[in-house]
Scaffold this motif. Structure first.
Motif, PDB file in Angstrom:
ATOM      1  N   GLU A   1      -2.584  14.634  -1.427  1.00  0.00           N
ATOM      2  CA  GLU A   1      -1.416  13.814  -1.758  1.00  0.00           C
ATOM      3  C   GLU A   1      -1.845  12.540  -2.477  1.00  0.00           C
ATOM      4  O   GLU A   1      -1.196  12.106  -3.427  1.00  0.00           O
ATOM      5  CB  GLU A   1      -0.660  13.420  -0.483  1.00  0.00           C
ATOM      6  CG  GLU A   1       0.094  14.525   0.177  1.00  0.00           C
ATOM      7  CD  GLU A   1       0.768  14.058   1.462  1.00  0.00           C
ATOM      8  OE1 GLU A   1       1.245  12.900   1.510  1.00  0.00           O
ATOM      9  OE2 GLU A   1       0.809  14.830   2.426  1.00  0.00           O
ATOM     10  N   MET A   2      -2.953  11.942  -2.019  1.00  0.00           N
ATOM     11  CA  MET A   2      -3.439  10.712  -2.624  1.00  0.00           C
ATOM     12  C   MET A   2      -3.845  10.955  -4.073  1.00  0.00           C
ATOM     13  O   MET A   2      -3.510  10.177  -4.953  1.00  0.00           O
ATOM     14  CB  MET A   2      -4.624  10.166  -1.820  1.00  0.00           C
ATOM     15  CG  MET A   2      -5.097   8.801  -2.274  1.00  0.00           C
ATOM     16  SD  MET A   2      -6.274   8.020  -1.144  1.00  0.00           S
ATOM     17  CE  MET A   2      -7.755   8.963  -1.471  1.00  0.00           C
ATOM     18  N   TYR A   3      -4.557  12.070  -4.339  1.00  0.00           N
ATOM     19  CA  TYR A   3      -4.993  12.373  -5.714  1.00  0.00           C
ATOM     20  C   TYR A   3      -3.805  12.628  -6.631  1.00  0.00           C
ATOM     21  O   TYR A   3      -3.770  12.152  -7.762  1.00  0.00           O
ATOM     22  CB  TYR A   3      -5.902  13.594  -5.758  1.00  0.00           C
ATOM     23  CG  TYR A   3      -7.076  13.497  -4.842  1.00  0.00           C
ATOM     24  CD1 TYR A   3      -7.811  12.312  -4.759  1.00  0.00           C
ATOM     25  CD2 TYR A   3      -7.444  14.552  -4.044  1.00  0.00           C
ATOM     26  CE1 TYR A   3      -8.877  12.212  -3.903  1.00  0.00           C
ATOM     27  CE2 TYR A   3      -8.514  14.452  -3.185  1.00  0.00           C
ATOM     28  CZ  TYR A   3      -9.225  13.288  -3.122  1.00  0.00           C
ATOM     29  OH  TYR A   3     -10.276  13.185  -2.266  1.00  0.00           O
ATOM     30  N   GLU A   4      -2.849  13.402  -6.120  1.00  0.00           N
ATOM     31  CA  GLU A   4      -1.668  13.717  -6.933  1.00  0.00           C
ATOM     32  C   GLU A   4      -0.912  12.439  -7.290  1.00  0.00           C
ATOM     33  O   GLU A   4      -0.480  12.268  -8.431  1.00  0.00           O
ATOM     34  CB  GLU A   4      -0.767  14.695  -6.191  1.00  0.00           C
ATOM     35  CG  GLU A   4      -1.360  16.086  -6.079  1.00  0.00           C
ATOM     36  CD  GLU A   4      -0.595  16.979  -5.127  1.00  0.00           C
ATOM     37  OE1 GLU A   4       0.520  16.606  -4.691  1.00  0.00           O
ATOM     38  OE2 GLU A   4      -1.110  18.072  -4.812  1.00  0.00           O
ATOM     39  N   ALA A   5      -0.753  11.554  -6.323  1.00  0.00           N
ATOM     40  CA  ALA A   5      -0.051  10.298  -6.576  1.00  0.00           C
ATOM     41  C   ALA A   5      -0.816   9.448  -7.591  1.00  0.00           C
ATOM     42  O   ALA A   5      -0.217   8.850  -8.487  1.00  0.00           O
ATOM     43  CB  ALA A   5       0.136   9.522  -5.276  1.00  0.00           C
ATOM     44  N   TYR A   6      -2.132   9.401  -7.464  1.00  0.00           N
ATOM     45  CA  TYR A   6      -2.957   8.640  -8.406  1.00  0.00           C
ATOM     46  C   TYR A   6      -2.803   9.197  -9.816  1.00  0.00           C
ATOM     47  O   TYR A   6      -2.614   8.441 -10.777  1.00  0.00           O
ATOM     48  CB  TYR A   6      -4.425   8.684  -7.968  1.00  0.00           C
ATOM     49  CG  TYR A   6      -5.349   7.969  -8.917  1.00  0.00           C
ATOM     50  CD1 TYR A   6      -5.517   6.592  -8.835  1.00  0.00           C
ATOM     51  CD2 TYR A   6      -6.039   8.658  -9.903  1.00  0.00           C
ATOM     52  CE1 TYR A   6      -6.366   5.922  -9.700  1.00  0.00           C
ATOM     53  CE2 TYR A   6      -6.888   8.001 -10.775  1.00  0.00           C
ATOM     54  CZ  TYR A   6      -7.055   6.637 -10.672  1.00  0.00           C
ATOM     55  OH  TYR A   6      -7.880   5.976 -11.538  1.00  0.00           O
ATOM     56  N   GLU A   7      -2.882  10.516  -9.936  1.00  0.00           N
ATOM     57  CA  GLU A   7      -2.763  11.141 -11.257  1.00  0.00           C
ATOM     58  C   GLU A   7      -1.388  10.904 -11.869  1.00  0.00           C
ATOM     59  O   GLU A   7      -1.269  10.624 -13.055  1.00  0.00           O
ATOM     60  CB  GLU A   7      -3.067  12.635 -11.150  1.00  0.00           C
ATOM     61  CG  GLU A   7      -4.548  12.900 -10.881  1.00  0.00           C
ATOM     62  CD  GLU A   7      -4.877  14.363 -10.635  1.00  0.00           C
ATOM     63  OE1 GLU A   7      -3.973  15.230 -10.734  1.00  0.00           O
ATOM     64  OE2 GLU A   7      -6.054  14.644 -10.339  1.00  0.00           O
ATOM     65  N   ARG A   8      -0.332  10.999 -11.040  1.00  0.00           N
ATOM     66  CA  ARG A   8       1.027  10.739 -11.547  1.00  0.00           C
ATOM     67  C   ARG A   8       1.159   9.296 -12.013  1.00  0.00           C
ATOM     68  O   ARG A   8       1.761   9.017 -13.043  1.00  0.00           O
ATOM     69  CB  ARG A   8       2.071  11.010 -10.457  1.00  0.00           C
ATOM     70  CG  ARG A   8       2.463  12.442 -10.294  1.00  0.00           C
ATOM     71  CD  ARG A   8       3.711  12.594  -9.434  1.00  0.00           C
ATOM     72  NE  ARG A   8       3.665  11.870  -8.183  1.00  0.00           N
ATOM     73  CZ  ARG A   8       3.144  12.340  -7.044  1.00  0.00           C
ATOM     74  NH1 ARG A   8       2.616  13.530  -7.016  1.00  0.00           N
ATOM     75  NH2 ARG A   8       3.168  11.615  -5.952  1.00  0.00           N
ATOM     76  N   ARG A   9       0.598   8.383 -11.253  1.00  0.00           N
ATOM     77  CA  ARG A   9       0.764   6.963 -11.553  1.00  0.00           C
ATOM     78  C   ARG A   9      -0.077   6.512 -12.749  1.00  0.00           C
ATOM     79  O   ARG A   9       0.360   5.676 -13.536  1.00  0.00           O
ATOM     80  CB  ARG A   9       0.405   6.140 -10.328  1.00  0.00           C
ATOM     81  CG  ARG A   9       0.713   4.687 -10.487  1.00  0.00           C
ATOM     82  CD  ARG A   9       0.725   4.003  -9.157  1.00  0.00           C
ATOM     83  NE  ARG A   9       1.154   2.636  -9.336  1.00  0.00           N
ATOM     84  CZ  ARG A   9       1.570   1.861  -8.393  1.00  0.00           C
ATOM     85  NH1 ARG A   9       1.632   2.307  -7.182  1.00  0.00           N
ATOM     86  NH2 ARG A   9       1.934   0.632  -8.634  1.00  0.00           N
TER      87      ARG A   9
ATOM     88  N   TRP B  59       0.838  -1.193   0.000  1.00  0.00           N
ATOM     89  CA  TRP B  59       0.000   0.000   0.000  1.00  0.00           C
ATOM     90  C   TRP B  59       0.875   1.246   0.000  1.00  0.00           C
ATOM     91  O   TRP B  59       1.943   1.265   0.610  1.00  0.00           O
ATOM     92  CB  TRP B  59      -0.909   0.032   1.218  1.00  0.00           C
ATOM     93  CG  TRP B  59      -1.975  -1.024   1.247  1.00  0.00           C
ATOM     94  CD1 TRP B  59      -2.062  -2.137   0.456  1.00  0.00           C
ATOM     95  CD2 TRP B  59      -3.079  -1.073   2.129  1.00  0.00           C
ATOM     96  NE1 TRP B  59      -3.166  -2.870   0.786  1.00  0.00           N
ATOM     97  CE2 TRP B  59      -3.819  -2.245   1.818  1.00  0.00           C
ATOM     98  CE3 TRP B  59      -3.538  -0.268   3.148  1.00  0.00           C
ATOM     99  CZ2 TRP B  59      -4.976  -2.605   2.493  1.00  0.00           C
ATOM    100  CZ3 TRP B  59      -4.684  -0.623   3.824  1.00  0.00           C
ATOM    101  CH2 TRP B  59      -5.394  -1.768   3.496  1.00  0.00           C
ATOM    102  N   ASP B  60       0.408   2.275  -0.678  1.00  0.00           N
ATOM    103  CA  ASP B  60       1.056   3.584  -0.636  1.00  0.00           C
ATOM    104  C   ASP B  60       0.226   4.464   0.287  1.00  0.00           C
ATOM    105  O   ASP B  60      -0.994   4.580   0.110  1.00  0.00           O
ATOM    106  CB  ASP B  60       1.112   4.205  -2.035  1.00  0.00           C
ATOM    107  CG  ASP B  60       2.007   3.422  -2.983  1.00  0.00           C
ATOM    108  OD1 ASP B  60       2.984   2.827  -2.514  1.00  0.00           O
ATOM    109  OD2 ASP B  60       1.720   3.412  -4.184  1.00  0.00           O
TER     110      ASP B  60
END
Length: 175
Positions: free
Chosen positions: A146-154, A138-139
């Motif tokens: 932070e969760m949205y930004e990470a999702y969008e980057r990934r 899990w991240d």
């Protein structure tokens, strides 16, 4: 996160830093013939890890491994294990999101109550009790931003904001 991993055979304790303590445990176990267990993970960065290494330097055996003296054991057991409570998370499998949600509460002995969100709508769906060992991939994030930004980057896909903090989250009793 700062982790404390214990060698069951000789009692030695490793103090280290990682974002994924259970994944790190698995990596270390691969190189050890002795059984290793994660005994605690607390909030902290590399600076905090270095401070702990200095604090317990007199008990250092080799590298990041320390003798299981009472002073160190008292420090470990005196820490609250709530560092994951309030954290948001994603888990991915084959590049696709499996779970997303937040950690609601510490239950006992490494078990946590988690609120899962529907992956399409982002609405709270169900709560589950999950062992820390199941969270190895899990991240974790400090906020939904932070969760949205990470999702969008990934994924390259925009994500729908759910809520900004636990205070804005729906009442977990109603879920």
């Amino acid at each position: 996160m700062i982790y404390f991993i214990k060698n069951i055979v000789n009692g030695q304790i490793k103090i280290g830093y990682t974002d994924k303590p259970n994944k790190r445990l698995a990596e270390l176990q691969t190189g050890s013939t002795d059984k290793l267990v994660l005994i605690r993970a607390i909030e902290g960065d590399k600076t905090a890890e270095a401070e702990l290494h200095s604090r317990f330097a007199v008990h250092r055996l080799q590298g990041e491994w320390f003798a299981p003296v009472q002073d160190l054991l008292d420090f470990i057991t005196g820490q609250t294990d709530k560092s994951l409570v309030g954290k948001f998370f994603h888990s991915f499998k084959d590049g696709k999101i499996c779970w997303q949600g937040y950690i609601v509460a510490d239950q006992a002995d490494g078990y946590y109550l988690v609120q899962l969100f529907e992956w399409v709508l982002g609405d709270p769906s169900v709560q589950k009790v999950i062992h820390l060992g199941q969270m190895a991939d899990w991240d974790f994030y400090g906020s939904t931003d932070e969760m949205y930004e990470a999702y969008e980057r990934r994924t390259g896909c925009p994500s729908k904001p759910l809520f900004r903090s636990i205070k804005d989250a729906p009442d977990s009793k109603g879920a």
